[in-house]
Scaffold this active site. Structure first.
Site: not given
Ligand code: 8X3
Length: 252
Positions: A152, A139
């Site tokens: 995350y 990501s």
């Molecule tokens: C997804 C992109 O920017 O929403 O992993 O974390 S974000």
């Protein structure tokens, strides 16, 4: 023509599902994996019009279940050419001081440990055959930290580190390792992150044209269609309206 076998985790929705459909039409046999048996069966029936499909049902967090699932693979499905480590989620978007431990555990268990458990089952066959391609779905959050992205981001930074580490360790075996780092893709991602809050999830993608799962599937196919001597190592994909994890041009 020889069809490569691609295994996709998290294949019942979003990027995983779009990728399964695209690869089915482009000369791949598929092992589709997910937690939801009924959804896997439904997709197998749909994909079956285009290619051979095998399903594996497990939760990537459960190492014993992962191991057992791979042991159950019939011999003609064991030589996996392409591993797409796609399963992954965000849970919550809270400042570190008020984050929920259950959310932290889920993200680290699925995005990091789950990816490792799957890779552990697939890599030995690739090293023995001295060929293979691993695509890790990371990501932009694995490249840049953003406010409230804390755990995350940490899980995706770990994916980034593991991708680089795999590329080094598997280099003697001629195995390709690719990282794909999407920005804003409209899938169930935000709905999961915000625990089913449709309004909050929807607002993430309002005012600009986000990427769709099919856009990332197209990138994956492109990565897989390169000649043997070409490895796309690290690809960041944004919608045109996005310039960084926090800069998005939105119409008001
Ligand atoms: C997804 C992109 O920017 O929403 O992993 O974390 S974000």
């Amino acid at each position: 023509m020889h069809k490569r076998i691609a295994l996709i985790t998290g294949a019942t929705s979003g990027i995983g599902l779009a990728t399964a459909h695209l690869l089915a039409k482009n000369n791949f046999k598929l092992i589709i994996c997910g937690r939801r048996k009924d959804r896997l069966a439904r997709e197998k029936a749909l994909l079956g019009d285009f290619t051979e499909v095998h399903t594996l049902t497990f939760d990537v967090r459960d190492q014993q279940a992962v191991k057992k699932a791979f042991e159950s693979l019939p011999d003609n499905w064991k030589a996996i050419d392409v591993l797409i480590n796609n399963a992954g989620n965000a849970h919550g978007l809270d400042p570190i001081q008020s984050g929920d431990v259950r959310d932290w555990d889920a993200m680290i268990d699925i995005n990091v440990k789950g990816l490792l458990y799957i890779s552990k089952e697939v890599i030995p066959g690739m090293t023995t055959r001295k060929s293979g391609h691993i695509i890790n779905m990371s990501s932009i959050a694995g490249k840049e930290v953003y406010p409230n992205g804390n755990v995350y981001s940490a899980s995706k930074f770990a994916v980034d580190a593991l991708t680089k580490g795999m590329r080094m360790d598997l280099n003697p075996f001629g195995i390709k390792v690719t990282s794909i780092n999407p920005g804003l893709v409209e899938t169930e991602f935000s709905l999961v992150r915000f625990k089913g809050d449709q309004t909050r999830a929807g607002s993430v993608y309002k005012g600009f044209k986000p990427l769709l799962a099919d856009d990332i599937a197209n990138v994956i196919l492109f990565v897989l269609q390169q000649p043997d001597h070409v490895m796309l190592a690290d690809i960041t994909v944004f919608p045109t309206a996005q310039a960084s994890s926090t800069l998005v041009k939105k119409e008001v």
